[in-house]
Design a protein around this motif. Structure first.
Motif, PDB file in Angstrom:
ATOM      1  N   ARG A 100      29.191 126.170 -48.859  1.00 13.91           N
ATOM      2  CA  ARG A 100      28.950 127.142 -47.791  1.00 13.91           C
ATOM      3  C   ARG A 100      28.379 128.453 -48.329  1.00 13.91           C
ATOM      4  O   ARG A 100      28.076 129.348 -47.547  1.00 13.91           O
ATOM      5  CB  ARG A 100      30.253 127.449 -47.043  1.00 13.91           C
ATOM      6  N   VAL A 101      28.273 128.564 -49.626  1.00 12.11           N
ATOM      7  CA  VAL A 101      27.745 129.763 -50.270  1.00 12.11           C
ATOM      8  C   VAL A 101      26.586 129.350 -51.168  1.00 12.11           C
ATOM      9  O   VAL A 101      26.689 128.353 -51.906  1.00 12.11           O
ATOM     10  CB  VAL A 101      28.843 130.489 -51.076  1.00 12.11           C
ATOM     11  N   PHE A 102      25.505 130.117 -51.104  1.00 12.85           N
ATOM     12  CA  PHE A 102      24.276 129.709 -51.774  1.00 12.85           C
ATOM     13  C   PHE A 102      24.389 129.675 -53.291  1.00 12.85           C
ATOM     14  O   PHE A 102      23.981 128.692 -53.921  1.00 12.85           O
ATOM     15  CB  PHE A 102      23.121 130.639 -51.383  1.00 12.85           C
ATOM     16  N   THR A 103      24.914 130.729 -53.909  1.00  9.27           N
ATOM     17  CA  THR A 103      24.859 130.839 -55.365  1.00  9.27           C
ATOM     18  C   THR A 103      25.506 129.650 -56.079  1.00  9.27           C
ATOM     19  O   THR A 103      24.873 129.038 -56.956  1.00  9.27           O
ATOM     20  CB  THR A 103      25.460 132.166 -55.832  1.00  9.27           C
ATOM     21  N   PRO A 104      26.744 129.270 -55.746  1.00  7.78           N
ATOM     22  CA  PRO A 104      27.292 128.077 -56.422  1.00  7.78           C
ATOM     23  C   PRO A 104      26.522 126.797 -56.081  1.00  7.78           C
ATOM     24  O   PRO A 104      26.410 125.896 -56.920  1.00  7.78           O
ATOM     25  CB  PRO A 104      28.744 128.018 -55.935  1.00  7.78           C
ATOM     26  N   ILE A 122      12.856 128.516 -53.065  1.00  5.32           N
ATOM     27  CA  ILE A 122      12.821 127.081 -52.779  1.00  5.32           C
ATOM     28  C   ILE A 122      14.254 126.564 -52.667  1.00  5.32           C
ATOM     29  O   ILE A 122      14.569 125.705 -51.842  1.00  5.32           O
ATOM     30  CB  ILE A 122      12.044 126.328 -53.869  1.00  5.32           C
ATOM     31  N   GLY A 123      15.131 127.131 -53.489  1.00  4.30           N
ATOM     32  CA  GLY A 123      16.541 126.774 -53.417  1.00  4.30           C
ATOM     33  C   GLY A 123      17.168 127.135 -52.082  1.00  4.30           C
ATOM     34  O   GLY A 123      18.010 126.385 -51.560  1.00  4.30           O
ATOM     35  N   TRP A 124      16.784 128.274 -51.512  1.00  3.64           N
ATOM     36  CA  TRP A 124      17.311 128.644 -50.191  1.00  3.64           C
ATOM     37  C   TRP A 124      16.884 127.630 -49.134  1.00  3.64           C
ATOM     38  O   TRP A 124      17.648 127.309 -48.211  1.00  3.64           O
ATOM     39  CB  TRP A 124      16.824 130.044 -49.801  1.00  3.64           C
ATOM     40  N   ALA A 167      19.401 125.424 -46.804  1.00  2.00           N
ATOM     41  CA  ALA A 167      19.319 125.333 -45.343  1.00  2.00           C
ATOM     42  C   ALA A 167      19.461 123.893 -44.879  1.00  2.00           C
ATOM     43  O   ALA A 167      20.177 123.597 -43.906  1.00  2.00           O
ATOM     44  CB  ALA A 167      17.989 125.928 -44.861  1.00  2.00           C
ATOM     45  N   PHE A 168      18.797 122.961 -45.554  1.00  2.00           N
ATOM     46  CA  PHE A 168      18.916 121.551 -45.179  1.00  2.00           C
ATOM     47  C   PHE A 168      20.309 121.005 -45.489  1.00  2.00           C
ATOM     48  O   PHE A 168      20.827 120.154 -44.759  1.00  2.00           O
ATOM     49  CB  PHE A 168      17.843 120.730 -45.890  1.00  2.00           C
ATOM     50  N   HIS A 169      20.899 121.482 -46.573  1.00  2.00           N
ATOM     51  CA  HIS A 169      22.263 121.094 -46.923  1.00  2.00           C
ATOM     52  C   HIS A 169      23.220 121.461 -45.789  1.00  2.00           C
ATOM     53  O   HIS A 169      24.047 120.641 -45.361  1.00  2.00           O
ATOM     54  CB  HIS A 169      22.650 121.815 -48.221  1.00  2.00           C
ATOM     55  N   LEU A 170      23.082 122.667 -45.275  1.00  2.00           N
ATOM     56  CA  LEU A 170      23.956 123.138 -44.197  1.00  2.00           C
ATOM     57  C   LEU A 170      23.703 122.379 -42.901  1.00  2.00           C
ATOM     58  O   LEU A 170      24.640 121.981 -42.201  1.00  2.00           O
ATOM     59  CB  LEU A 170      23.750 124.633 -43.972  1.00  2.00           C
ATOM     60  N   LEU A 171      22.439 122.178 -42.563  1.00  2.00           N
ATOM     61  CA  LEU A 171      22.126 121.496 -41.310  1.00  2.00           C
ATOM     62  C   LEU A 171      22.659 120.065 -41.318  1.00  2.00           C
ATOM     63  O   LEU A 171      23.184 119.583 -40.303  1.00  2.00           O
ATOM     64  CB  LEU A 171      20.617 121.492 -41.086  1.00  2.00           C
ATOM     65  N   ASN A 222      15.360 128.072 -39.797  1.00  2.00           N
ATOM     66  CA  ASN A 222      15.508 128.966 -38.645  1.00  2.00           C
ATOM     67  C   ASN A 222      16.986 129.198 -38.337  1.00  2.00           C
ATOM     68  O   ASN A 222      17.422 130.331 -38.090  1.00  2.00           O
ATOM     69  CB  ASN A 222      14.801 128.366 -37.435  1.00  2.00           C
ATOM     70  N   THR A 223      17.769 128.130 -38.372  1.00  2.00           N
ATOM     71  CA  THR A 223      19.198 128.252 -38.103  1.00  2.00           C
ATOM     72  C   THR A 223      19.887 129.084 -39.169  1.00  2.00           C
ATOM     73  O   THR A 223      20.683 129.985 -38.866  1.00  2.00           O
ATOM     74  CB  THR A 223      19.841 126.856 -38.021  1.00  2.00           C
ATOM     75  N   LEU A 224      19.594 128.802 -40.426  1.00  2.00           N
ATOM     76  CA  LEU A 224      20.196 129.566 -41.516  1.00  2.00           C
ATOM     77  C   LEU A 224      19.872 131.053 -41.388  1.00  2.00           C
ATOM     78  O   LEU A 224      20.756 131.910 -41.504  1.00  2.00           O
ATOM     79  CB  LEU A 224      19.697 129.038 -42.865  1.00  2.00           C
ATOM     80  N   GLY A 225      18.598 131.370 -41.127  1.00  2.00           N
ATOM     81  CA  GLY A 225      18.192 132.767 -41.051  1.00  2.00           C
ATOM     82  C   GLY A 225      18.879 133.522 -39.936  1.00  2.00           C
ATOM     83  O   GLY A 225      19.347 134.649 -40.128  1.00  2.00           O
ATOM     84  N   TRP A 226      18.937 132.919 -38.758  1.00  2.00           N
ATOM     85  CA  TRP A 226      19.540 133.619 -37.634  1.00  2.00           C
ATOM     86  C   TRP A 226      21.053 133.742 -37.779  1.00  2.00           C
ATOM     87  O   TRP A 226      21.626 134.799 -37.464  1.00  2.00           O
ATOM     88  CB  TRP A 226      19.156 132.934 -36.322  1.00  2.00           C
TER      89      TRP A 226
END
Length: 486
Positions: free
Chosen positions: A146-150, A280-282, A286-290, A385-389
């Motif tokens: 749920r957190v990008f860095t790790p 590119i990692g972000w 985003a796809f990981h979260l979706l 789009n979902t991640l950004g908003w």
């Protein structure tokens, strides 16, 4: 020989296309097909800007296939029905495609794969869109990140893949081609000509993607770490729509960046290239979260925000319309929204600023902004789009704290100090002195252009209102059964 159906989706390229490579490896004739079934993406039907891009990307792909001795077969209708019809018409015994990750399309593909296998058709799916598919990366507990860095550290520890399949010289054609739709019949282009700005800015298709990459490698990537924050300068790659439609893939970008790093580009250059790879990692995140949280395009990941005291639609309709059309009276926000309308794209930092104003100053639900971006962006991507908003609204994974409210005046002074971006997109303010450009309401009345609107909202007062709403939400969570505030 039995031909193979190559079902193209968001992979509209010939180079580094795993499904195409796999189809060619069979040694059978290959029939590339694209099926137009937007209703299968409900409720996230492709927006107007995406449809414009799709038309031109399909046209470019058709030309590339023809040059390789093949052709693109177009069909419109339910995907399963179209595939079954093509199997009957061609005698094909296998269907190969690259995977997509939107929730509705995952369910569709599972149904199609099961139905085809029941008919004895061989089915194979590949990965063309991501470095790491969502189910291959998890934390030590086996749970999604749920957190990008790790998350990104875990990806890098695996080693970033840069294996790239080259462009095929030719594609074996079948003895007989099935009938194809005429692309023009799909009416993807606007009936009213509003797309001149898009046509001037973009070259959809695989060739356009590689031209954009070459320009970025030559003129932008070595200063990307600082240049990406300046909306008035060409400091970003503008590759996002090409990535969304699969005209170029992330492995190709990693390969290009790593080759550049091997050339001795200095500390600043290396830092900037690393910053671009991190972006590119972000996209991967985003796809990981979706994938793991498929409800998030409509609902906040942080469930407390289901109770957030947003304004009602009947109360915010006028403010929403002003925001959509770049008439808020806040110059940097209006510049961004007008850039979006005219070009189908907006600078990433300005996306955050315009989103913050909508959600935190105007008190309008983030879903309204997400839907507008979805319809107007050429790079409209459900995951990003979902991640950004949700990030801006403070309700998602790795979210900005809700109490972080972007001040568009200070942001403009810092990142568009000379006003090049604002003056380009808000010509009403072209002759306003620099000292007033980012907050024209502070200028003497005689200098304020009459054609430019007064601010729709008081930035200071609305910030206090937003913070009060956040405190109200925290109190509600504290008092609710099982509620907690970190």
């Amino acid at each position: 020989m039995q031909p193979v159906l190559l079902w193209l989706r968001r992979d509209l390229r010939l180079a580094d296309n795993p499904a195409l490579t796999r189809a060619l490896d069979t040694g059978q004739p290959v029939i590339p097909v694209y099926l137009h079934a937007p209703e299968e993406e409900a409720p996230w039907f492709p927006g107007a800007a995406s449809r414009w891009w799709l038309h031109h990307s399909l046209n470019a792909l058709s030309c590339a296939l023809t040059a390789a001795g093949s052709r693109l077969i177009l069909r419109q209708g339910g995907s399963l029905e179209c595939l079954l019809q093509l199997l009957d018409e061609t005698g094909a015994g296998q269907v190969i495609w690259n995977r997509t990750y939107e929730p509705a399309l995952i369910q569709r593909d599972r149904r199609i794969k099961a139905a085809l296998k029941d008919r004895g058709v061989r089915v194979e799916s590949c990965n063309s869109a991501l470095l790491f598919e969502p189910w291959t990366v998890s934390n030590k507990s086996g749970e999604p990140y749920r957190v990008f860095t790790p998350f990104w550290k875990a990806c890098c520890a695996k080693g970033l893949p840069d294996d790239v399949a080259t462009l095929p010289e030719s594609i074996t054609a079948p003895a007989h081609w099935p009938v194809s739709d005429d692309l023009k019949q799909w009416a993807l282009l606007p009936r009213i000509s509003w797309d001149q700005g898009l046509a001037q800015r973009w070259q959809p298709g695989e060739a356009g993607a590689h031209h954009a990459l070459e320009r970025f490698l030559a003129h932008g990537v070595l200063t990307y770490k600082t240049g990406r924050d300046l909306p008035g300068q060409p400091g970003t790659s503008r590759l996002s729509p090409h990535l969304h439609f699969g005209e170029i893939g992330p492995r190709q970008l990693i390969r290009a960046c790593q080759r550049l790093q091997q050339q001795g580009i200095g500390t600043e250059g290396s830092t900037s290239v690393a910053a671009f790879i991190r972006e590119i990692g972000w996209r991967e995140f985003a796809f990981h979260l979706l994938f793991h949280f498929p409800q998030t395009p409509e609902h906040p990941l942080d469930q407390r925000f289901e109770h957030f005291p947003w304004r009602k639609p009947e109360d915010y309709a006028d403010d929403l319309a002003a925001w959509q059309h770049g008439l808020t009276g806040i110059p940097l926000v209006d510049a961004g929204m007008r850039e979006l309308w005219h070009t189908g794209w907006m600078h990433n930092r300005v996306r955050m600023i315009t989103a913050s104003l909508l959600v935190k100053n105007l008190g309008i639900p983030w879903q309204e902004g997400a839907r507008w971006f979805w319809d107007t962006l050429v790079d409209a991507d459900l995951a990003s789009n979902t991640l950004g908003w949700q990030w801006t609204a403070g309700c998602g994974a790795d979210a900005a704290p809700y109490f972080r409210v972007f001040n568009p005046v200070l942001q403009g002074e810092r990142f568009d100090g000379q006003g090049a971006y604002i003056r380009h997109w808000v010509p009403e303010l072209e002759h306003l002195p620099d000292r007033y450009l980012h907050a024209p309401w502070t200028a003497p009345a005689s200098l304020i252009p009459p054609a430019y609107p007064r601010p729709r909202v008081d930035l200071g007062a609305s910030r206090k209102t937003a913070l009060a709403a956040w405190e109200q939400l925290k109190e509600h969570s504290r008092l609710s059964p099982g509620g907690s505030v970190p």
